[in-house]
Scaffold this motif. Structure first.
Motif, mmCIF file in Angstrom:
data_model
loop_
_atom_site.group_PDB
_atom_site.id
_atom_site.type_symbol
_atom_site.label_atom_id
_atom_site.label_comp_id
_atom_site.label_asym_id
_atom_site.label_seq_id
_atom_site.Cartn_x
_atom_site.Cartn_y
_atom_site.Cartn_z
ATOM 1 N N ARG A 430 50.165 31.851 37.805
ATOM 2 C CA ARG A 430 49.750 32.444 36.540
ATOM 3 C C ARG A 430 50.622 31.855 35.435
ATOM 4 N NH1 ARG A 430 46.430 36.754 37.626
ATOM 5 N NH2 ARG A 430 46.623 37.707 39.699
ATOM 6 N N ARG A 436 49.741 33.522 41.833
ATOM 7 C CA ARG A 436 48.441 34.195 41.926
ATOM 8 C C ARG A 436 47.904 34.167 43.341
ATOM 9 N NH1 ARG A 436 43.052 34.661 41.413
ATOM 10 N NH2 ARG A 436 42.222 35.547 39.485
ATOM 11 N N CYS A 549 38.715 38.092 46.904
ATOM 12 C CA CYS A 549 38.973 37.156 45.815
ATOM 13 C C CYS A 549 38.310 35.816 46.147
ATOM 14 C CB CYS A 549 40.486 36.987 45.641
ATOM 15 S SG CYS A 549 40.950 35.772 44.394
ATOM 16 N N TYR A 572 37.956 33.320 39.443
ATOM 17 C CA TYR A 572 38.561 32.261 38.631
ATOM 18 C C TYR A 572 37.748 30.978 38.782
ATOM 19 C CZ TYR A 572 40.662 30.792 43.092
ATOM 20 O OH TYR A 572 40.846 30.399 44.382
ATOM 21 N N ASP A 604 39.322 34.086 35.250
ATOM 22 C CA ASP A 604 40.481 33.275 34.900
ATOM 23 C C ASP A 604 40.126 31.795 34.952
ATOM 24 O OD1 ASP A 604 41.968 35.533 34.604
ATOM 25 O OD2 ASP A 604 42.988 35.387 36.544
ATOM 26 N N GLY A 626 46.145 30.032 34.183
ATOM 27 C CA GLY A 626 46.999 29.642 35.290
ATOM 28 C C GLY A 626 46.959 28.145 35.491
#
Length: 646
Positions: A430, A436, A549, A572, A604, A626
């Motif tokens: 990050r 992360r 995730c 992300y 992200d 990130g």
């Protein structure tokens, strides 16, 4: 607690309270009635016996009085009659059958059946006195009261259960729009826009559903405008206006990214000739048609092979980037393009002379960017000067690869079977400096050397070994991922994503390993949007359902499908530094708009290939979330050694 459960519990509480109140009143009324009947029976019997016994007692005829008492028929089996004559004479007792009151103790304590007494005084001769005492209970009546209460409670319970089940069905049916509304609200956050919700039967919910549909349409329009704005900026920055192909800036960024990693492949340049003469003779429309027809032929090649990058470098020059292609594949692409271009220019006739030339060169380990560009350009010049063919393929100027195409299949199968795949973990950071997650990197050890994924993954896809490889990797690391306290991100291959059997296995495996979900995540390639859109959507839906995730790796080549990309709902997106830090100042509006849209959707943006502090400082100015790169180098990880990194 769900609404239908609250309604059920509230209804149960209300009906139970009402039932207890009604039963209590009924029991108390019945209790008073039983006592009243018993008391009346006792008094009636006492009066009758008094009238029977009084005359003989006044005459002093005790024998007749006793005989009359003993022969008196008792009116109730639950009454006990005692005649006390006094003067040391024994009491005379008459008792009926004593019945037992069989009921639970709580009911006995609640009802508390009383024993009632009636007393009469009788005069005897000589001024003496006798006493008549009657007592009794209503056990039979109370026993009947208990049976009635028990049956009433049983029927009430059965009726209440049936009513609750019907009510549950009705409530769920009535509140189904609320559940769908919740699901659709969660989908909006992804964002995923479905069809408008149907108007519910309940009037109270119609306004809410109408408001949600209106809000959903406004968000859809807003997201559409955002996507269009980004697409407009992308086209201005990285797309050729006439043909719609990638421009030189995007080609340079992709070339730089490709050459920064080990790997093989090919580079092709193609040049058109006589465009000015065609313009002067046939007009600009015919010239532009030739350019657009050429672009369409290149796009057709890309549709067959999504990993190709096709770009227009100048007015007359085009390029094809072929990462991971072996010499045979590069040769087939060159031959296919030659056939397509020959068919494209044939309607113009032979009077123009050669109208195109193609030059291609191979990249092998050790090739640098400048050398590859020079050899491809040299091949193009040789093709232009050749009288035999408009194509020159410089495979003979390169040294043969260390491992041939046929050997790669055996090597990959052997690596999976003999567990020769080794792992590294590279931190995904990050901007705050916290980790992360950890991306899992794979390499194959063979004959004392190691081959990173960039070298062998193209062959994994060619030989359709992705599902077997990904399953092997997951089973190897699963017992050890929790040791790092951050998610370990596993890259899924395009083949595995498109394999229905693998996706089914992955779903069952993840559902059976619930604790594992906290410590494992997945990355999917952007190219799967083109090669396996259905499989990619299924994987994304699985990850969202299990709250895993997941991210999309190396976006940029297919940003024209940005809407479909973000509708997958990733956590992300990874984008190469060449598109973030190396873009001309006028092209950075695209990156800023992409970052703004990603942040609005709670996605992200991770920048790849960050190598030093100067790169990192540049990210703060571009709203990145990130970074990943050799500023934080990979660490070797041996899951078989207690899961520790070394």
């Amino acid at each position: 607690m769900p609404l239908h459960r609250k309604l059920m519990l509230t209804t149960l509480l209300l009906f139970s309270t009402l039932f207890v109140l009604v039963v209590s009143l009924e029991v108390r009324y019945s209790q008073a009635h039983l006592n009243q009947q018993l008391n009346a029976s006792l008094n009636l019997t006492a009066d009758q016996l008094t009238q029977l016994l009084a005359p003989p007692l006044l005459r002093g005829d005790l024998e007749q009085a006793v005989t009359a008492f003993d022969n008196w028929p008792l009116g109730s089996p639950e009454i006990v009659v005692r005649l006390q004559l006094g003067e040391g004479m024994p009491d005379r007792v008459r008792a009926g059958r004593v019945s037992e009151f069989s009921a639970p103790e709580w009911f006995k304590r609640w009802v508390g059946p009383e024993r009632l007494v009636a007393t009469r005084s009788l005069q005897r001769a000589g001024g003496k006195e006798a006493t008549l005492r009657l007592s009794g209970n209503a056990h039979e009546g109370y026993q009947a009261l208990w049976r009635q209460t028990y049956q009433l409670t049983l029927w009430f319970g059965i009726s209440l259960l049936a009513a609750m089940l019907m009510l549950l069905y009705a409530v769920r049916r009535w509140t189904a729009p609320l559940k769908e509304l919740q699901q659709r609200t969660d989908e909006l956050a992804q964002p995923r826009f479905g069809h408008p919700l149907e108007a519910p039967d309940l009037v109270e919910l119609r306004g809410l559903v109408d408001s949600f549909n209106a809000m959903s349409e406004r968000l859809r329009a807003l997201f559409g405008r955002q996507a269009e704005e980004i697409e407009t900026l992308r086209r201005a920055a990285y797309q050729d206006r006439l043909t719609g192909l990638a421009n030189r800036a995007f080609f340079s960024a992709e070339m730089q990214q490709w050459m920064a990693e080990p790997g093989e492949g090919g580079l092709l340049f193609m040049r058109l000739y006589q465009l000015e003469a065609i313009y002067q003779t046939l007009g600009f429309a015919r010239r532009d048609q030739l350019l657009n027809d050429t672009a369409e032929q290149l796009r057709a090649l890309r549709r067959v092979t999504p990993s190709l990058l096709v770009a227009r470098l100048s007015d007359v020059e085009f390029a094809l980037l072929m990462p991971g292609f072996d010499p045979e594949q590069v040769k087939r692409v060159v031959e296919e393009l030659q056939q397509r271009m020959s068919a494209t220019v044939s309607p113009l006739g032979d009077e123009w002379g050669p109208l195109f030339a193609i030059g291609a060169a191979l990249r092998f380990p050790g090739t640098d960017e400048a050398g590859l560009l020079a050899r491809a350009d040299s091949a193009l010049q040789q093709a232009r000067q050749s009288n035999l063919s408009p194509v020159r393929f410089l495979s003979d100027l390169q040294q043969p690869p260390a491992i041939g195409r046929g050997e790669w299949r055996n090597l990959l199968q052997q690596a999976i079977e003999e567990r020769r795949i080794r792992f590294q973990l590279q931190p995904v950071m990050r901007m705050s400096g916290k980790i992360r997650g950890l991306e899992l990197l794979s390499e194959i050890e063979f004959d004392g050397g190691s081959y990173p994924a960039a070298l062998f993954m193209p062959f994994v896809e060619q030989f359709q070994l992705g599902a077997a490889l990904d399953r092997y990797v997951l089973e190897q690391i699963a017992p050890h991922v929790s040791r790092h306290q951050v998610p370990v991100m596993v890259n899924l291959s395009e083949h595995a994503i498109g394999d229905v059997g693998f996706v089914s296995w992955l779903s069952g495996w993840l559902e059976a390993n619930t604790p594992l979900r906290r410590w494992i995540g997945f990355e999917v390639p952007e190219a799967a949007l083109i090669s396996n859109p259905g499989g990619l959507a299924a994987c994304a839906a699985l990850f969202r359902r299990l709250d895993l995730c997941f991210g999309v790796d190396r976006i940029g080549r297919h940003l024209e499908q940005l809407r479909e990309l973000v509708e997958l709902g990733p956590d992300y997106l990874k984008i190469d530094r060449s598109l973030v830090l190396c873009s001309p100042e006028e092209d950075k509006g695209f990156v800023r708009s992409l970052a703004r849209m990603a942040h609005d959707l709670d996605i992200d943006l991770i920048t790849l290939r960050i190598e030093d502090q100067a790169d990192l400082d540049g990210l703060h100015e571009r709203s990145m979330d990130g970074y990943q790169g050799y500023i934080r180098k990979p660490i070797r990880w041996n899951p078989g050694r207690n899961g520790k990194s070394v």
